[in-house]
Design an enzyme around this catalytic site. Structure first.
Site, PDB file in Angstrom:
ATOM      1  N   GLY A  63      -2.247   8.822  11.185  1.00 54.87           N
ATOM      2  CA  GLY A  63      -2.373   7.826  12.237  1.00 54.87           C
ATOM      3  C   GLY A  63      -3.725   7.902  12.939  1.00 54.87           C
TER       4      GLY A  63
ATOM      5  N   CYS B 201       0.865  -1.168   0.000  1.00 56.03           N
ATOM      6  CA  CYS B 201       0.000   0.000   0.000  1.00 56.03           C
ATOM      7  C   CYS B 201       0.905   1.221   0.000  1.00 56.03           C
ATOM      8  CB  CYS B 201      -0.888  -0.002   1.238  1.00 56.03           C
ATOM      9  SG  CYS B 201      -2.056   1.370   1.303  1.00 56.03           S
TER      10      CYS B 201
ATOM     11  N   HIS C 267       4.394   2.042   1.729  1.00 56.10           N
ATOM     12  CA  HIS C 267       4.565   2.103   3.182  1.00 56.10           C
ATOM     13  C   HIS C 267       4.208   0.801   3.894  1.00 56.10           C
ATOM     14  CE1 HIS C 267       0.597   4.467   2.605  1.00 56.10           C
ATOM     15  NE2 HIS C 267       0.242   3.262   3.013  1.00 56.10           N
TER      16      HIS C 267
ATOM     17  N   HIS D 159       3.961   7.541   7.745  1.00 57.36           N
ATOM     18  CA  HIS D 159       3.266   7.384   6.463  1.00 57.36           C
ATOM     19  C   HIS D 159       1.966   8.173   6.384  1.00 57.36           C
ATOM     20  CE1 HIS D 159       0.269   4.952   8.458  1.00 57.36           C
ATOM     21  NE2 HIS D 159      -0.244   4.480   7.351  1.00 57.36           N
TER      22      HIS D 159
END
Length: 472
Positions: A398, A96, A322, A395
């Site tokens: 969160g 992904c 990621h 990435h």
């Protein structure tokens, strides 16, 4: 769990048996997980027990609970000294990642054509849980080509240009892919989804460059203030999920034979050098190539819409994954070692001068793409010299709420109207799908990026704001 604050952006979890190395969390106090609701720091400690792990078990500023590894977890194991590979350290959505495209168009020029452009992108972008794809494969040979060749194969078949490969991690394809280690069930799940967005937090977003923090690096990336961009976030769909499931089951069965004992069965693993380790890495690479091809096909579809609706082109800034485990060489205790670097919900961030960067980016470092939650800004950063955590960074924003919690929090609200009130055009998402991804469900991406930069993981280049979003 006791955390020792080593600096304003770095916390340490001291090593206790059976941990082999300490844990390190890059964050501010306000970004640390709520210990009562999120046990991801326990997962950081659990990862530190993996055979062969070196240096530390790392967590990025966007860390939150995941399967086995926390999302935002980074760990490297020494291949020649019993180091293991763990599918939980990659996740179910293998490779992904995020792809950023820059248009030769400014936001002011787009205003009158935005609705037509968004309608076109919505129509051209297969998405959601079901089947449907940009590329309808004619047989197993074509799917094998995708699994072995990734974006390279897609470009060879006419879905892009050679320059796209220069601006893609691994030049568009992970080597050593082995489709023979991909189960028939995984093949079946992936065969009809090549070139599709999926659902959940995946999106195609039209954005505009709102701020530039480093003019020279932004220019090298091909970005300038006011510029229209397209960001694509998706992965390997059902194929990657099935590969993770299959190899987790296989590794669970053989850990005792390899003398491996872990505190959480979700950390099932096998030595990188074992048959099971090599089989997983071969299948994982095939899924990574599928994900690269997936984003390449969605890029081609978006380009066609841009050319038709606004008469402008889209150039690839960069494509970065990621969710991967990669065999890389890093210095540990003054010695160069071959390491299996797991990045789960974490992205590679190569510094200037790194040999894996294309020639036109070698002086400035690798573009790092960090999307925010829906309706908030996204960031473009670059890798920096001397970065800890094996040249890795966060990435995204969160999560702080589960999808169920986010929907409950948004009860009675109108997510679409909230976004449109910010002049963000929305196409295709259900009310529930929008509610799951609203900003309240995530950490503040600006705070996450500040922590990543403060910890020396990467450096800001530009901030982008959403103009329109296509979701499943």
């Amino acid at each position: 769990m006791e955390l020792v604050e080593e600096s304003p952006y770095r916390f340490r979890i001291d090593r206790q048996d059976p941990m082999r190395v300490p844990g390190v969390v890059f964050a501010t106090r306000s970004l640390l997980p709520d210990a009562g609701a999120d046990r991801s720091l326990d997962q950081v400690a659990n990862v530190a027990t993996l055979p062969g792990i070196v240096d530390a078990s790392y967590a990025m500023p966007d860390v939150h609970w995941g399967y086995g590894f926390p999302i935002g977890g980074v760990a490297a194991t020494d291949v020649e000294h019993g180091g293991v590979v763990s599918p939980g350290g990659v996740g179910f959505d293998i490779s992904c990642g995020v792809r950023l495209l820059a248009a030769d168009l400014d936001r002011a020029e787009l205003t009158l054509r935005l609705d037509a452009l968004m309608d076109g992108l919505a129509e051209a972008t297969p998405r959601g849980m079901g089947k449907g794809a940009v590329w309808h494969l004619t047989g197993r040979d074509e799917l094998d080509g995708v699994l072995r060749g990734g974006s390279r194969y897609a470009v060879e078949r006419g879905f892009g240009v050679e320059r796209d490969l220069e601006r893609c991690e691994d030049h568009g394809a992970v080597s050593d892919a082995n489709p023979g280690e991909v189960s028939e069930r995984a093949i079946e799940r992936g065969a009809r989804q090549v070139g599709s967005l999926g659902s959940g937090n995946h999106f195609l977003e039209v954005q505009a460059v709102a701020e530039v923090y480093d003019d020279a690096v932004a220019a090298a990336f091909g970005l300038h203030p006011g510029q229209v961009c397209v960001m694509i976030h998706c992965g390997s769909r059902g194929l990657g999920h099935q590969i993770c499931t299959d190899h987790l089951r296989g590794m669970e069965k053989v850990m005792a034979r390899h003398g491996i004992d872990v505190p959480d069965r979700q950390l099932a693993c096998a030595p990188v050098s074992s048959h099971e380790g090599r089989a997983y890495l071969g299948a994982m690479a095939a899924a990574a190539n599928y994900a690269r091809a997936n984003r390449q096909l969605l890029t081609d579809a978006a380009r066609r819409v841009f050319a038709r609706e606004v008469g402008h082109r889209l150039d690839l800034v960069y494509d970065i994954s990621h969710n991967l485990a990669k065999i890389e060489t890093h210095e540990v205790d003054g010695v160069r070692r071959a390491l299996c670097v797991h990045r789960k919900g974490a992205t590679r961030a190569l510094p200037p001068g790194h040999e894996d960067l294309p020639a036109d980016l070698r002086d400035v470092g690798q573009p790092v793409l960090i999307p925010g939650s829906m309706g908030t800004g996204s960031y473009v950063l670059t890798g920096v010299p001397g970065s800890p955590a094996f040249a890795s960074t966060c990435h995204g924003a969160g999560r702080v709420q589960s999808r169920k919690q986010a929907v409950k929090a948004e009860k009675g609200g109108d997510p679409r109207r909230e976004l449109e009130a910010q002049d963000i055009a929305v196409r295709g998402a259900s009310r529930r799908g929008l509610a799951e991804e609203m900003p309240a469900a995530y950490k503040d991406v600006s705070a996450v990026v500040e922590s990543a930069e403060g910890a020396g993981l990467c450096r800001k280049v530009a901030r982008l704001v959403p103009v329109g979003v296509v979701k499943g």
